[in-house]
Scaffold this motif. Sequence first.
Motif, PDB file in Angstrom:
ATOM      1  N   LEU A   1      89.272  64.275  24.409  1.00 17.90           N
ATOM      2  CA  LEU A   1      90.717  64.024  24.453  1.00 17.90           C
ATOM      3  C   LEU A   1      91.005  62.576  24.827  1.00 17.90           C
ATOM      4  CD1 LEU A   1      91.635  67.283  26.414  1.00 17.90           C
ATOM      5  CD2 LEU A   1      92.095  66.849  23.986  1.00 17.90           C
ATOM      6  N   ASP A   2      91.949  61.969  24.136  1.00 18.39           N
ATOM      7  CA  ASP A   2      92.263  60.562  24.381  1.00 18.39           C
ATOM      8  C   ASP A   2      92.695  60.317  25.831  1.00 18.39           C
ATOM      9  OD1 ASP A   2      91.652  59.937  21.785  1.00 18.39           O
ATOM     10  OD2 ASP A   2      93.737  60.094  21.073  1.00 18.39           O
ATOM     11  N   ARG A   3      93.470  61.254  26.369  1.00 14.71           N
ATOM     12  CA  ARG A   3      93.993  61.052  27.728  1.00 14.71           C
ATOM     13  C   ARG A   3      93.209  61.843  28.773  1.00 14.71           C
ATOM     14  NH1 ARG A   3     100.271  61.599  28.189  1.00 14.71           N
ATOM     15  NH2 ARG A   3      99.736  60.496  30.114  1.00 14.71           N
ATOM     16  N   GLY A   4      92.070  62.361  28.401  1.00 14.85           N
ATOM     17  CA  GLY A   4      91.262  63.102  29.354  1.00 14.85           C
ATOM     18  C   GLY A   4      91.835  64.473  29.655  1.00 14.85           C
ATOM     19  N   LEU A   5      91.391  65.058  30.761  1.00 13.85           N
ATOM     20  CA  LEU A   5      91.791  66.418  31.115  1.00 13.85           C
ATOM     21  C   LEU A   5      91.924  66.546  32.625  1.00 13.85           C
ATOM     22  CD1 LEU A   5      90.723  69.715  29.588  1.00 13.85           C
ATOM     23  CD2 LEU A   5      90.172  69.427  31.995  1.00 13.85           C
ATOM     24  N   VAL A   6      92.866  67.378  33.049  1.00 11.31           N
ATOM     25  CA  VAL A   6      93.031  67.706  34.468  1.00 11.31           C
ATOM     26  C   VAL A   6      92.567  69.139  34.679  1.00 11.31           C
ATOM     27  CG1 VAL A   6      94.648  67.961  36.384  1.00 11.31           C
ATOM     28  CG2 VAL A   6      94.974  66.118  34.719  1.00 11.31           C
ATOM     29  N   LEU A   7      91.633  69.336  35.586  1.00  8.62           N
ATOM     30  CA  LEU A   7      91.102  70.661  35.897  1.00  8.62           C
ATOM     31  C   LEU A   7      91.641  71.113  37.245  1.00  8.62           C
ATOM     32  CD1 LEU A   7      89.122  73.043  35.416  1.00  8.62           C
ATOM     33  CD2 LEU A   7      87.349  71.638  36.531  1.00  8.62           C
ATOM     34  N   VAL A   8      92.350  72.245  37.270  1.00  6.67           N
ATOM     35  CA  VAL A   8      92.900  72.810  38.499  1.00  6.67           C
ATOM     36  C   VAL A   8      92.092  74.053  38.862  1.00  6.67           C
ATOM     37  CG1 VAL A   8      94.937  73.770  39.635  1.00  6.67           C
ATOM     38  CG2 VAL A   8      95.206  71.960  37.923  1.00  6.67           C
ATOM     39  N   LEU A   9      91.502  74.052  40.046  1.00  7.87           N
ATOM     40  CA  LEU A   9      90.692  75.173  40.527  1.00  7.87           C
ATOM     41  C   LEU A   9      91.411  75.809  41.713  1.00  7.87           C
ATOM     42  CD1 LEU A   9      87.246  73.335  40.412  1.00  7.87           C
ATOM     43  CD2 LEU A   9      88.082  75.044  38.773  1.00  7.87           C
ATOM     44  N   ASP A  10      91.987  76.991  41.486  1.00 10.49           N
ATOM     45  CA  ASP A  10      92.778  77.667  42.513  1.00 10.49           C
ATOM     46  C   ASP A  10      91.901  78.637  43.310  1.00 10.49           C
ATOM     47  OD1 ASP A  10      94.863  78.538  44.046  1.00 10.49           O
ATOM     48  OD2 ASP A  10      96.095  79.255  42.378  1.00 10.49           O
TER      49      ASP A  10
ATOM     50  N   TRP B   1      81.596  65.304  41.377  1.00 12.21           N
ATOM     51  CA  TRP B   1      82.573  64.208  41.406  1.00 12.21           C
ATOM     52  C   TRP B   1      81.863  62.863  41.391  1.00 12.21           C
ATOM     53  CZ3 TRP B   1      83.777  60.133  44.648  1.00 12.21           C
ATOM     54  CH2 TRP B   1      85.033  59.531  44.475  1.00 12.21           C
ATOM     55  N   ASP B   2      80.786  62.729  42.192  1.00  9.02           N
ATOM     56  CA  ASP B   2      80.036  61.476  42.205  1.00  9.02           C
ATOM     57  C   ASP B   2      79.496  61.159  40.810  1.00  9.02           C
ATOM     58  OD1 ASP B   2      80.534  61.136  44.865  1.00  9.02           O
ATOM     59  OD2 ASP B   2      78.567  61.833  45.546  1.00  9.02           O
ATOM     60  N   GLY B   3      79.010  62.207  40.122  1.00  9.30           N
ATOM     61  CA  GLY B   3      78.521  61.996  38.762  1.00  9.30           C
ATOM     62  C   GLY B   3      79.614  61.560  37.813  1.00  9.30           C
ATOM     63  N   ASP B   4      80.800  62.128  37.948  1.00 10.30           N
ATOM     64  CA  ASP B   4      81.937  61.749  37.112  1.00 10.30           C
ATOM     65  C   ASP B   4      82.319  60.289  37.318  1.00 10.30           C
ATOM     66  OD1 ASP B   4      82.046  64.280  36.058  1.00 10.30           O
ATOM     67  OD2 ASP B   4      83.666  64.968  37.383  1.00 10.30           O
ATOM     68  N   ARG B   5      82.301  59.840  38.547  1.00 11.54           N
ATOM     69  CA  ARG B   5      82.684  58.465  38.828  1.00 11.54           C
ATOM     70  C   ARG B   5      81.656  57.473  38.266  1.00 11.54           C
ATOM     71  NH1 ARG B   5      85.909  61.276  39.533  1.00 11.54           N
ATOM     72  NH2 ARG B   5      86.411  60.341  37.544  1.00 11.54           N
ATOM     73  N   ARG B   6      80.391  57.817  38.415  1.00  7.34           N
ATOM     74  CA  ARG B   6      79.371  56.909  37.880  1.00  7.34           C
ATOM     75  C   ARG B   6      79.471  56.798  36.364  1.00  7.34           C
ATOM     76  NH1 ARG B   6      76.150  59.524  41.850  1.00  7.34           N
ATOM     77  NH2 ARG B   6      75.409  61.012  40.270  1.00  7.34           N
ATOM     78  N   ALA B   7      79.755  57.926  35.704  1.00  7.40           N
ATOM     79  CA  ALA B   7      79.851  57.935  34.239  1.00  7.40           C
ATOM     80  C   ALA B   7      81.236  57.547  33.739  1.00  7.40           C
ATOM     81  CB  ALA B   7      79.478  59.322  33.715  1.00  7.40           C
ATOM     82  N   GLU B   8      82.184  57.316  34.651  1.00 11.14           N
ATOM     83  CA  GLU B   8      83.562  56.946  34.313  1.00 11.14           C
ATOM     84  C   GLU B   8      84.187  57.955  33.349  1.00 11.14           C
ATOM     85  OE1 GLU B   8      83.549  52.939  32.896  1.00 11.14           O
ATOM     86  OE2 GLU B   8      83.111  52.089  34.870  1.00 11.14           O
ATOM     87  N   ARG B   9      84.000  59.231  33.666  1.00  7.66           N
ATOM     88  CA  ARG B   9      84.559  60.286  32.830  1.00  7.66           C
ATOM     89  C   ARG B   9      86.071  60.384  33.017  1.00  7.66           C
ATOM     90  NH1 ARG B   9      79.653  62.882  34.635  1.00  7.66           N
ATOM     91  NH2 ARG B   9      78.229  63.139  32.873  1.00  7.66           N
ATOM     92  N   LYS B  10      86.735  60.899  32.005  1.00  6.74           N
ATOM     93  CA  LYS B  10      88.204  61.024  32.030  1.00  6.74           C
ATOM     94  C   LYS B  10      88.625  62.399  32.543  1.00  6.74           C
ATOM     95  CE  LYS B  10      88.444  59.989  27.684  1.00  6.74           C
ATOM     96  NZ  LYS B  10      89.015  59.717  26.322  1.00  6.74           N
ATOM     97  N   LEU B  11      87.928  62.868  33.551  1.00  6.90           N
ATOM     98  CA  LEU B  11      88.239  64.177  34.136  1.00  6.90           C
ATOM     99  C   LEU B  11      88.841  63.979  35.515  1.00  6.90           C
ATOM    100  CD1 LEU B  11      88.068  67.295  34.103  1.00  6.90           C
ATOM    101  CD2 LEU B  11      85.772  67.070  35.124  1.00  6.90           C
ATOM    102  N   ARG B  12      89.985  64.616  35.750  1.00  8.69           N
ATOM    103  CA  ARG B  12      90.622  64.608  37.064  1.00  8.69           C
ATOM    104  C   ARG B  12      90.651  66.039  37.578  1.00  8.69           C
ATOM    105  NH1 ARG B  12      89.269  60.346  36.254  1.00  8.69           N
ATOM    106  NH2 ARG B  12      90.475  58.426  35.992  1.00  8.69           N
TER     107      ARG B  12
END
Length: 401
Positions: A82-91, A107-118
């Motif tokens: 997705l161009d604007r990434g994705l937001v994942l909500v875990l309730d 989360w650390d892995g996401d930051r290192r890879a600069e993924r568009k996941l929030r």
Amino acid sequence: MRIVAITGPRQTGKTTVARQVRSRLEGTGRMCWYVALDDPTPNESDAPGLLAGVDAIPTGSSQDEQWLVGIWERARRAAERLDRGLVLVLDEIQHIPGWSDVAKGLWDGDRRAERKLRVVILGSAPWQMLTGLHDSLAGRFRVMPTTHWSLGEMARAFDLTMDEYVFFGGYPGALPDVRGPERLAAWQDHMARAIVAPAIERDIVGLTRVTKPALMRQLMDLAPRYSGQLMSYNKLLGQLRDAGNTTTVARYLDLLSDAGLVTGLSRYTPAPHLGRASSPKLNVLNTALMTAPSGYTFEEARADRSYWGRLVESAVGAHLYNTRRTATQLRFWRDPPHEVDFVISRGPHLLGIEVKSGKRRRASGLTAFGGRFPDARTMVVGTGGVPLNEFLSLSADEWLG
């Protein structure tokens, strides 16, 4: 970008907030997946595309660390497409054992890879219970605590009067059950089954070390009856059936306070360690916890002047506790025969508050308090002072100045 953590007592609007934000995000064209971790199977309408090839995600009622990793990995892949990434909500994140260490690594892995996941997580418990006070999580989460609803919020949402708020409290999820006298029993049952029982079993016993669960349950049954009163730990022990000691009861009362149920206020003294050793003054953190098990109807509670007085005082105490900042202390003051219902302090600021309801008069301890602490301000809430509805419209720190 840190993980956003929305935490707090049960049924204070966390899920509603998350769903409203999800709706707004999707209105701007941004994909958002909502996954309720207390549901064994993700909902396709809440997370479109998540279930494609679902064999890669262990399903069923036994969600574990592997299940969480599977959800997160799928969100990563969707975000990259997705161009604007994705937001994942875990309730209801607390349903996953060991979730905090897993989330940290992912989360650390996401930051290192600069993924568009929030990522947004929701948990029906205070932050320290959800994480076990893990220092390793510092800096990775932005914690947004929720608390019980205020008079203004309940009035705007449900057209509640001030007296109704004092009786029914600030649980928005429970309120639709109280419209009409025939529904009082349903509301009382909802409070016991949907709020108190899960808070004890899942949020306290399930997340912390409680060696005597039966004693914890008895303490929760007993404490709301004495809201607004001083109760020595020995006196509490005398009314509890299970064996225990004062240290155990004091710790369990702290856990009930952390869970947003009942707190034990300590006596105000310039030497804080002396106040901590005194008998606590019990105060429910939502007056519904006091009224639901009482057996009173709204009209009966209003007619019992003594009970209503304690209820009003408890509502003031709950409001002060729930709206204070982290650095603001809430206590009481007592120097027989004088007493002040509440004392709030922060740095050099000190305010003594006495609550009066109805036409009842009593000797005020504010004069004695002011004489002992000349720099303190004092105020009366209720009869002869600041009207209760006005007082409940401002936070503890706004009154403290």
